[in-house]
Scaffold this motif. Structure first.
Motif, mmCIF file in Angstrom:
data_model
loop_
_atom_site.group_PDB
_atom_site.id
_atom_site.type_symbol
_atom_site.label_atom_id
_atom_site.label_comp_id
_atom_site.label_asym_id
_atom_site.label_seq_id
_atom_site.Cartn_x
_atom_site.Cartn_y
_atom_site.Cartn_z
ATOM 1 N N LYS A 140 43.112 33.234 54.460
ATOM 2 C CA LYS A 140 43.521 32.913 53.091
ATOM 3 C C LYS A 140 42.471 33.372 52.074
ATOM 4 C CE LYS A 140 46.314 28.847 54.314
ATOM 5 N NZ LYS A 140 46.453 27.366 54.183
ATOM 6 N N MET A 141 41.195 33.194 52.443
ATOM 7 C CA MET A 141 40.107 33.638 51.568
ATOM 8 C C MET A 141 40.163 35.138 51.339
ATOM 9 S SD MET A 141 37.918 31.330 50.351
ATOM 10 C CE MET A 141 36.339 32.181 50.238
ATOM 11 N N LEU A 142 40.443 35.899 52.402
ATOM 12 C CA LEU A 142 40.474 37.353 52.288
ATOM 13 C C LEU A 142 41.639 37.814 51.423
ATOM 14 C CD1 LEU A 142 39.237 40.047 53.083
ATOM 15 C CD2 LEU A 142 40.621 40.017 55.165
ATOM 16 N N VAL A 143 42.792 37.169 51.587
ATOM 17 C CA VAL A 143 43.952 37.521 50.748
ATOM 18 C C VAL A 143 43.646 37.220 49.287
ATOM 19 C CG1 VAL A 143 46.350 36.938 50.206
ATOM 20 C CG2 VAL A 143 45.638 37.212 52.594
ATOM 21 N N GLY A 144 43.091 36.044 49.033
ATOM 22 C CA GLY A 144 42.737 35.679 47.666
ATOM 23 C C GLY A 144 41.665 36.579 47.090
ATOM 24 N N PHE A 145 40.666 36.910 47.913
ATOM 25 C CA PHE A 145 39.590 37.789 47.457
ATOM 26 C C PHE A 145 40.127 39.175 47.118
ATOM 27 C CE2 PHE A 145 36.881 41.314 48.802
ATOM 28 C CZ PHE A 145 35.856 41.199 47.872
ATOM 29 N N THR A 146 40.978 39.727 47.978
ATOM 30 C CA THR A 146 41.528 41.066 47.738
ATOM 31 C C THR A 146 42.312 41.103 46.436
ATOM 32 O OG1 THR A 146 41.678 41.428 50.133
ATOM 33 C CG2 THR A 146 42.940 42.904 48.715
ATOM 34 N N PHE A 147 43.136 40.083 46.210
ATOM 35 C CA PHE A 147 43.907 40.010 44.963
ATOM 36 C C PHE A 147 42.962 39.946 43.760
ATOM 37 C CE2 PHE A 147 45.981 37.469 41.628
ATOM 38 C CZ PHE A 147 47.107 38.254 41.398
ATOM 39 N N PHE A 148 41.932 39.111 43.851
ATOM 40 C CA PHE A 148 40.963 38.987 42.764
ATOM 41 C C PHE A 148 40.241 40.306 42.514
ATOM 42 C CE2 PHE A 148 36.430 38.381 41.757
ATOM 43 C CZ PHE A 148 36.543 37.848 40.475
ATOM 44 N N ALA A 149 39.810 40.994 43.599
ATOM 45 C CA ALA A 149 39.058 42.238 43.460
ATOM 46 C C ALA A 149 39.905 43.333 42.812
ATOM 47 C CB ALA A 149 38.558 42.701 44.829
ATOM 48 N N VAL A 150 41.179 43.408 43.192
ATOM 49 C CA VAL A 150 42.077 44.412 42.611
ATOM 50 C C VAL A 150 42.198 44.210 41.102
ATOM 51 C CG1 VAL A 150 44.480 45.180 42.507
ATOM 52 C CG2 VAL A 150 43.370 44.843 44.723
ATOM 53 N N ILE A 151 42.344 42.966 40.674
ATOM 54 C CA ILE A 151 42.484 42.664 39.246
ATOM 55 C C ILE A 151 41.149 42.813 38.521
ATOM 56 C CG2 ILE A 151 43.137 40.908 37.559
ATOM 57 C CD1 ILE A 151 45.456 42.041 39.208
ATOM 58 N N TYR A 152 40.098 42.287 39.115
ATOM 59 C CA TYR A 152 38.777 42.320 38.469
ATOM 60 C C TYR A 152 38.306 43.750 38.201
ATOM 61 C CZ TYR A 152 33.729 41.863 37.878
ATOM 62 O OH TYR A 152 32.441 41.955 37.413
ATOM 63 N N GLY A 153 38.568 44.671 39.141
ATOM 64 C CA GLY A 153 38.121 46.052 38.966
ATOM 65 C C GLY A 153 38.736 46.734 37.761
ATOM 66 N N ILE A 154 39.911 46.275 37.332
ATOM 67 C CA ILE A 154 40.602 46.871 36.190
ATOM 68 C C ILE A 154 40.093 46.311 34.866
ATOM 69 C CG2 ILE A 154 42.864 47.176 35.092
ATOM 70 C CD1 ILE A 154 44.119 46.879 37.860
ATOM 71 N N LEU A 155 39.685 45.046 34.857
ATOM 72 C CA LEU A 155 39.391 44.340 33.615
ATOM 73 C C LEU A 155 38.319 44.978 32.739
ATOM 74 C CD1 LEU A 155 39.641 40.599 34.745
ATOM 75 C CD2 LEU A 155 41.297 41.952 33.446
ATOM 76 N N PRO A 156 37.170 45.436 33.285
ATOM 77 C CA PRO A 156 36.151 46.022 32.402
ATOM 78 C C PRO A 156 36.677 47.187 31.570
ATOM 79 C CG PRO A 156 35.194 45.564 34.536
ATOM 80 C CD PRO A 156 36.674 45.331 34.670
ATOM 81 N N ASN A 157 37.537 48.033 32.174
ATOM 82 C CA ASN A 157 38.083 49.155 31.427
ATOM 83 C C ASN A 157 39.044 48.694 30.340
ATOM 84 O OD1 ASN A 157 40.347 51.429 31.136
ATOM 85 N ND2 ASN A 157 38.418 52.416 31.704
ATOM 86 N N LEU A 158 39.860 47.704 30.665
ATOM 87 C CA LEU A 158 40.847 47.227 29.697
ATOM 88 C C LEU A 158 40.205 46.438 28.557
ATOM 89 C CD1 LEU A 158 43.721 46.024 32.067
ATOM 90 C CD2 LEU A 158 43.589 48.160 30.784
ATOM 91 N N VAL A 159 39.215 45.618 28.909
ATOM 92 C CA VAL A 159 38.634 44.693 27.926
ATOM 93 C C VAL A 159 37.475 45.311 27.155
ATOM 94 C CG1 VAL A 159 37.480 42.468 27.654
ATOM 95 C CG2 VAL A 159 39.330 42.710 29.322
ATOM 96 N N LEU A 160 36.654 46.134 27.827
ATOM 97 C CA LEU A 160 35.408 46.587 27.211
ATOM 98 C C LEU A 160 35.422 48.047 26.759
ATOM 99 C CD1 LEU A 160 32.935 44.869 29.723
ATOM 100 C CD2 LEU A 160 33.610 44.062 27.453
ATOM 101 N N TYR A 161 36.058 48.938 27.536
ATOM 102 C CA TYR A 161 36.001 50.357 27.191
ATOM 103 C C TYR A 161 37.084 50.762 26.204
ATOM 104 C CZ TYR A 161 33.128 50.514 31.433
ATOM 105 O OH TYR A 161 32.171 50.289 32.378
ATOM 106 N N HIS A 162 38.260 50.160 26.314
ATOM 107 C CA HIS A 162 39.390 50.448 25.413
ATOM 108 C C HIS A 162 39.780 51.924 25.442
ATOM 109 C CE1 HIS A 162 38.947 46.392 23.900
ATOM 110 N NE2 HIS A 162 37.687 46.635 23.558
ATOM 111 N N GLY A 163 39.982 52.446 26.620
ATOM 112 C CA GLY A 163 40.435 53.832 26.726
ATOM 113 C C GLY A 163 39.647 54.609 27.751
ATOM 114 N N PHE A 164 40.027 55.870 27.915
ATOM 115 C CA PHE A 164 39.346 56.740 28.866
ATOM 116 C C PHE A 164 38.142 57.392 28.198
ATOM 117 C CE2 PHE A 164 43.715 56.692 30.591
ATOM 118 C CZ PHE A 164 43.429 56.277 31.885
#
Length: 313
Positions: A140-164
């Protein structure tokens, strides 16, 4: 005020023998390493010794690293050799935007790799302190961790960089790099801040893993398999610290200008070696340190031994 945009042709490849030679050298050790990683990914899926949750985390890390390494050829290696440009040009023609997206993935994988390295060390620390955790708990920890990691990896680009930061496009039929200068500098600074904190976290986890093993060893409360799997985790952890250090030093250099000219001119190639140190190292660490792997690959001819299986991985 509009952002400053720099458009550079990627087709004017320098015929620098040193850079081209290093790129081919990276392919020389990289391609066999990728096949070894693929082998271990499937070997751990079916091997009877590798049913513990530790090896499921290793499989996830191998998968992320395989994808990360393949992505580096799109973003910084193929463009360094003349024969790579026609391929990249055709790729952009038929799959426009793929190379731009691959540059986003480079940042995405940096965050994902940190999380898997950290999770591997956290798993070993918890297993040493609380051995009664169940496989179901870690599943269960691994499933939850994988879901969190997939989402977390996207957030810095969406929240902080605002584009390519950088886009790859065909401009007038020429394969070109379009760089937003202000966003590029901002992105480099943000990445350096993340790398600095990741450096501290992994250094702490690696050091704490070593401390815990030594403490339990003095109490005669650590068995061999626990020690070897933990050694795999903290060795891998400290290797990742290397690439994070280079990211931080490169960002600092943009302000204090302390790198020699030869390093500045070959920074991309050097970054490739640091990236490979992290991305390709795990199978070799396993071959060197993991007791189960060494038993399967190097001790098959040593005769039949009585083995007591203790599932604490």
């Amino acid at each position: 005020m509009s952002d400053s945009i720099t458009i550079t042709s990627m087709e004017n490849v320098s015929l620098d023998v040193w850079t081209i030679g290093l790129t081919y050298f990276q392919a020389f050790y990289g391609i066999p390493s990728i096949f070894l990683m693929l082998f271990f990914f499937f070997f751990f899926a079916f091997g009877k010794r590798y049913i513990g949750p530790f090896y499921r985390i290793v499989q996830l890390d191998l998968l992320v690293n395989i994808l990360c390494y393949l992505n580096t050829w799109l973003i910084m290696r193929l463009e360094k050799i003349p024969i790579g440009i026609p391929f990249l040009k055709v790729l952009e023609h038929y799959l426009p935007g793929l190379q731009t997206f691959s540059r986003f993935l480079a940042n995405y994988f940096m965050h994902f790799q940190f999380l898997t390295a950290a999770f591997m060390s956290v798993h070993r620390i918890i297993m040493m302190k609380k051995r009664n955790t169940t496989k179901l708990f870690w599943r269960k920890m691994l499933v939850g961790f994988t879901f969190f990691a997939v989402i977390y990896g996207i957030l810095p680009n969406l929240v902080l960089y605002h584009g390519f930061v950088t886009k790859i496009e065909l401009v007038g039929g020429t394969l070109s790099r379009i760089k937003n200068d202000a966003l590029f500098k901002k992105g480099a600074n943000i990445t350096a801040v993340f790398a600095f904190f990741y450096f501290l976290i992994l250094a702490f986890l690696g050091s704490y893993s070593i401390f815990t093993v030594r403490k339990l060893k003095k109490m005669n409360a650590v068995v061999s398999i626990t020690k070897t799997l933990t050694k795999v985790a903290y060795t891998y952890c400290f290797l990742y610290v290397g690439i994070l250090s280079w990211t931080v030093f490169t960002a600092i250099d943009s302000y204090v200008d302390w790198f020699p000219k030869i390093i500045k001119e070959n920074n991309t190639v050097i970054l490739g070696f640091f990236s490979d140190l992290m991305t390709l190292s795990l199978p070799y660490i396993l071959l060197r340190l993991d007791g189960n792997v060494k038993r399967d690959f190097f001790n098959k001819s040593n005769g039949i031994k009585k083995v007591i299986v203790i599932d604490i991985s």
